[in-house]
Design a protein around this motif. Structure first.
Motif, PDB file in Angstrom:
ATOM      1  N   ASN A  11       3.438 -10.227  -5.068  1.00 37.10           N
ATOM      2  CA  ASN A  11       2.964 -10.157  -6.644  1.00 37.10           C
ATOM      3  C   ASN A  11       4.063 -10.324  -7.703  1.00 37.10           C
ATOM      4  O   ASN A  11       4.603  -9.330  -8.445  1.00 37.10           O
ATOM      5  N   LEU A  12       4.726 -11.457  -7.626  1.00 35.99           N
ATOM      6  CA  LEU A  12       5.684 -11.800  -8.392  1.00 35.99           C
ATOM      7  C   LEU A  12       5.296 -11.883  -9.967  1.00 35.99           C
ATOM      8  O   LEU A  12       4.289 -12.707 -10.228  1.00 35.99           O
ATOM      9  N   ILE A  13       5.851 -11.334 -10.788  1.00 32.42           N
ATOM     10  CA  ILE A  13       5.643 -11.830 -12.312  1.00 32.42           C
ATOM     11  C   ILE A  13       6.918 -12.439 -12.925  1.00 32.42           C
ATOM     12  O   ILE A  13       8.005 -12.357 -13.003  1.00 32.42           O
ATOM     13  N   PHE A 221       3.626 -23.629   1.874  1.00 33.94           N
ATOM     14  CA  PHE A 221       3.964 -23.789   0.481  1.00 33.94           C
ATOM     15  C   PHE A 221       3.884 -22.424  -0.186  1.00 33.94           C
ATOM     16  O   PHE A 221       2.852 -21.712   0.054  1.00 33.94           O
ATOM     17  N   PHE A 222       4.894 -22.039  -1.165  1.00 34.37           N
ATOM     18  CA  PHE A 222       4.509 -21.043  -1.909  1.00 34.37           C
ATOM     19  C   PHE A 222       3.837 -21.192  -3.275  1.00 34.37           C
ATOM     20  O   PHE A 222       3.824 -22.638  -3.715  1.00 34.37           O
ATOM     21  N   ILE A 223       2.911 -20.440  -3.795  1.00 42.52           N
ATOM     22  CA  ILE A 223       2.002 -20.742  -4.863  1.00 42.52           C
ATOM     23  C   ILE A 223       2.277 -19.965  -5.898  1.00 42.52           C
ATOM     24  O   ILE A 223       2.252 -18.637  -5.784  1.00 42.52           O
ATOM     25  N   ASN A 224       2.279 -20.515  -7.264  1.00 42.39           N
ATOM     26  CA  ASN A 224       2.525 -19.582  -8.596  1.00 42.39           C
ATOM     27  C   ASN A 224       1.490 -20.230  -9.407  1.00 42.39           C
ATOM     28  O   ASN A 224       1.634 -21.407  -9.763  1.00 42.39           O
ATOM     29  N   VAL A 225       0.858 -19.396 -10.264  1.00 40.22           N
ATOM     30  CA  VAL A 225       0.002 -19.920 -10.990  1.00 40.22           C
ATOM     31  C   VAL A 225       0.123 -19.566 -12.596  1.00 40.22           C
ATOM     32  O   VAL A 225       0.638 -18.632 -12.879  1.00 40.22           O
ATOM     33  N   PHE A 226      -0.093 -20.445 -13.220  1.00 38.98           N
ATOM     34  CA  PHE A 226       0.071 -20.376 -14.815  1.00 38.98           C
ATOM     35  C   PHE A 226      -1.249 -20.654 -15.503  1.00 38.98           C
ATOM     36  O   PHE A 226      -1.990 -21.151 -15.125  1.00 38.98           O
ATOM     37  N   THR A 227      -1.213 -20.108 -16.833  1.00 38.34           N
ATOM     38  CA  THR A 227      -0.785 -18.990 -17.414  1.00 38.34           C
ATOM     39  C   THR A 227      -1.667 -17.888 -17.196  1.00 38.34           C
ATOM     40  O   THR A 227      -2.853 -18.002 -17.720  1.00 38.34           O
ATOM     41  N   VAL A 228      -1.506 -16.676 -16.786  1.00 41.05           N
ATOM     42  CA  VAL A 228      -2.475 -15.816 -16.557  1.00 41.05           C
ATOM     43  C   VAL A 228      -2.145 -14.408 -17.342  1.00 41.05           C
ATOM     44  O   VAL A 228      -1.235 -13.630 -17.317  1.00 41.05           O
ATOM     45  N   ASN A 229      -3.111 -14.253 -18.105  1.00 39.89           N
ATOM     46  CA  ASN A 229      -2.765 -13.111 -19.177  1.00 39.89           C
ATOM     47  C   ASN A 229      -4.062 -12.035 -19.034  1.00 39.89           C
ATOM     48  O   ASN A 229      -3.848 -10.947 -19.756  1.00 39.89           O
ATOM     49  N   ASN A 230      -4.801 -12.228 -17.996  1.00 41.35           N
ATOM     50  CA  ASN A 230      -5.639 -11.152 -17.850  1.00 41.35           C
ATOM     51  C   ASN A 230      -5.744 -10.489 -16.711  1.00 41.35           C
ATOM     52  O   ASN A 230      -5.549 -10.994 -15.602  1.00 41.35           O
ATOM     53  N   ALA A 231      -5.464  -8.881 -16.585  1.00 42.60           N
ATOM     54  CA  ALA A 231      -5.211  -8.208 -15.625  1.00 42.60           C
ATOM     55  C   ALA A 231      -6.253  -8.463 -14.403  1.00 42.60           C
ATOM     56  O   ALA A 231      -5.793  -8.238 -13.330  1.00 42.60           O
ATOM     57  N   LYS A 232      -7.532  -8.410 -14.645  1.00 38.31           N
ATOM     58  CA  LYS A 232      -8.437  -8.662 -13.540  1.00 38.31           C
ATOM     59  C   LYS A 232      -8.085  -9.946 -12.726  1.00 38.31           C
ATOM     60  O   LYS A 232      -8.297  -9.885 -11.679  1.00 38.31           O
ATOM     61  N   ARG A 233      -7.957 -11.003 -13.512  1.00 38.14           N
ATOM     62  CA  ARG A 233      -7.747 -12.280 -12.768  1.00 38.14           C
ATOM     63  C   ARG A 233      -6.203 -12.148 -12.034  1.00 38.14           C
ATOM     64  O   ARG A 233      -6.296 -12.765 -11.031  1.00 38.14           O
ATOM     65  N   LYS A 234      -5.263 -11.597 -12.754  1.00 33.48           N
ATOM     66  CA  LYS A 234      -3.972 -11.432 -11.857  1.00 33.48           C
ATOM     67  C   LYS A 234      -4.340 -10.640 -10.650  1.00 33.48           C
ATOM     68  O   LYS A 234      -3.799 -10.939  -9.659  1.00 33.48           O
ATOM     69  N   LYS A 235      -4.820  -9.730 -10.596  1.00 35.88           N
ATOM     70  CA  LYS A 235      -5.247  -9.035  -9.483  1.00 35.88           C
ATOM     71  C   LYS A 235      -6.092  -9.422  -8.326  1.00 35.88           C
ATOM     72  O   LYS A 235      -5.804  -9.707  -7.184  1.00 35.88           O
ATOM     73  N   GLU A 236      -7.099 -10.415  -8.864  1.00 33.75           N
ATOM     74  CA  GLU A 236      -7.713 -11.193  -7.828  1.00 33.75           C
ATOM     75  C   GLU A 236      -6.741 -12.281  -7.070  1.00 33.75           C
ATOM     76  O   GLU A 236      -6.817 -12.733  -6.047  1.00 33.75           O
ATOM     77  N   TRP A 240      -5.769 -12.953  -3.341  1.00 32.44           N
ATOM     78  CA  TRP A 240      -5.969 -14.252  -2.508  1.00 32.44           C
ATOM     79  C   TRP A 240      -4.566 -14.481  -1.818  1.00 32.44           C
ATOM     80  O   TRP A 240      -4.629 -15.485  -0.768  1.00 32.44           O
ATOM     81  N   GLY A 241      -3.420 -13.874  -2.215  1.00 30.17           N
ATOM     82  CA  GLY A 241      -2.480 -14.358  -1.551  1.00 30.17           C
ATOM     83  C   GLY A 241      -1.315 -15.053  -2.307  1.00 30.17           C
ATOM     84  O   GLY A 241      -0.188 -15.592  -1.845  1.00 30.17           O
ATOM     85  N   VAL A 242      -1.593 -15.409  -3.780  1.00 29.53           N
ATOM     86  CA  VAL A 242      -0.661 -16.079  -4.461  1.00 29.53           C
ATOM     87  C   VAL A 242       0.664 -15.430  -4.337  1.00 29.53           C
ATOM     88  O   VAL A 242       0.506 -14.128  -4.708  1.00 29.53           O
ATOM     89  N   ASN A 243       1.796 -16.162  -4.210  1.00 36.08           N
ATOM     90  CA  ASN A 243       3.032 -15.702  -4.628  1.00 36.08           C
ATOM     91  C   ASN A 243       3.510 -14.935  -6.022  1.00 36.08           C
ATOM     92  O   ASN A 243       3.948 -13.690  -5.846  1.00 36.08           O
ATOM     93  N   GLY A 244       3.129 -15.639  -6.885  1.00 36.96           N
ATOM     94  CA  GLY A 244       3.385 -15.033  -8.374  1.00 36.96           C
ATOM     95  C   GLY A 244       2.446 -15.803  -9.331  1.00 36.96           C
ATOM     96  O   GLY A 244       1.772 -16.817  -9.250  1.00 36.96           O
ATOM     97  N   ILE A 245       2.606 -15.167 -10.563  1.00 39.90           N
ATOM     98  CA  ILE A 245       1.644 -15.554 -11.821  1.00 39.90           C
ATOM     99  C   ILE A 245       2.783 -15.732 -13.059  1.00 39.90           C
ATOM    100  O   ILE A 245       3.767 -14.894 -13.061  1.00 39.90           O
TER     101      ILE A 245
END
Length: 251
Positions: A11-13, A221-236, A240-245
């Motif tokens: 859960n990297l930020i 592979f590590f996976i980090n997703v951009f740009t996530v500003n919604n708390a519900k989406r971040k939790k989802e 799923w196993g995303v490393n960071g947002i």
């Protein structure tokens, strides 16, 4: 500890362009404000006309500086970063439009030195400068600066211009790299990432789905997703196993 060691933590930020909701983006103030509030900071780098690597997102200067208010530069609209020397950029203010506080252009050297001093991790996005400078020149200047400041262990390099990434590995196999991707995934994604010798994949939130995350993780592979500003989406995404947002809003 190096950048890849971060991925042992869930859960990297990442602070997108620093603490940009509170300070002018991609400035030293934004970096300083993000320290202690995130796991790593994302910044953008490109070259001036005289080949100084500076921290700025847009190809042009109008949105984040006061260049449009300076008469001597009036005839140089749209004020491309690559058309200005570093000396000229030092005449501009990159903070007053945001919070009325004067802030100079941030150089890559100063950002790296700050990271070393504070022991913070930086994701340095290399902006696509392929229409202005050769890929080899861009990568060499940036890698040389990272080596000169002895910050290889603190850095991850990413880019939408994927040709940069194998060149980064060629000049320094110590620095992890990541593919940035919008709109749609490259075909045969896993093999494509292997071909580029990258460590991570950074897709836009709009194209990120559970199956892609699962496949990437299974392939190592590590996976980090951009740009996530919604708390519900971040939790989802974390479920799923995303490393960071990457987010514009940090605590």
């Amino acid at each position: 500890m190096n950048f890849l060691d971060l991925f042992s933590k869930p859960n990297l930020i990442a602070a997108h362009r620093g603490d940009r909701s509170k300070e002018p983006e991609n400035t030293l103030r934004a970096l300083r404000s993000a320290v202690g509030k995130c796991d790593f900071i994302e910044i953008d780098v490109q070259l001036t006309k005289d080949l100084v690597p500076v921290i700025i997102h847009d190809d042009t200067l109008g949105r984040t500086s006061n260049v449009s208010n300076i008469e001597k530069f009036a005839d140089r609209s749209p004020w491309n970063v690559s058309d200005f020397t570093f000396e000229e950029l030092q005449e501009l203010d990159f903070g007053s439009l945001f919070n009325h506080i004067s802030e100079p252009i941030l150089t890559l050297e100063k950002a790296l030195s700050f990271a070393k001093e504070e022991h913070i991790f930086l994701n340095v996005e290399i902006k696509d400068m392929s229409k202005t400078f050769s890929d080899e020149l861009v990568v060499k200047i940036i890698i040389d600066m990272i080596k000169r400041t002895q910050t290889e262990h603190l850095i991850l390099l990413s880019s939408f211009h994927h040709n940069y990434l194998p060149l980064c590995k060629k000049l320094s196999n110590q620095i992890p790299t990541a593919v940035l991707q919008s709109y749609k995934h490259p075909s045969d994604l896993i093999n494509y990432l292997h071909t580029l010798q990258v460590n991570a994949y950074h897709p836009e939130d709009l194209i990120t789905d559970k199956k892609t995350v699962t496949d990437l993780k299974k392939a190592g592979f590590f996976i980090n997703v951009f740009t996530v500003n919604n708390a519900k989406r971040k939790k989802e995404l974390f479920e799923w196993g995303v490393n960071g947002i990457f987010t514009d809003f940090i605590v």
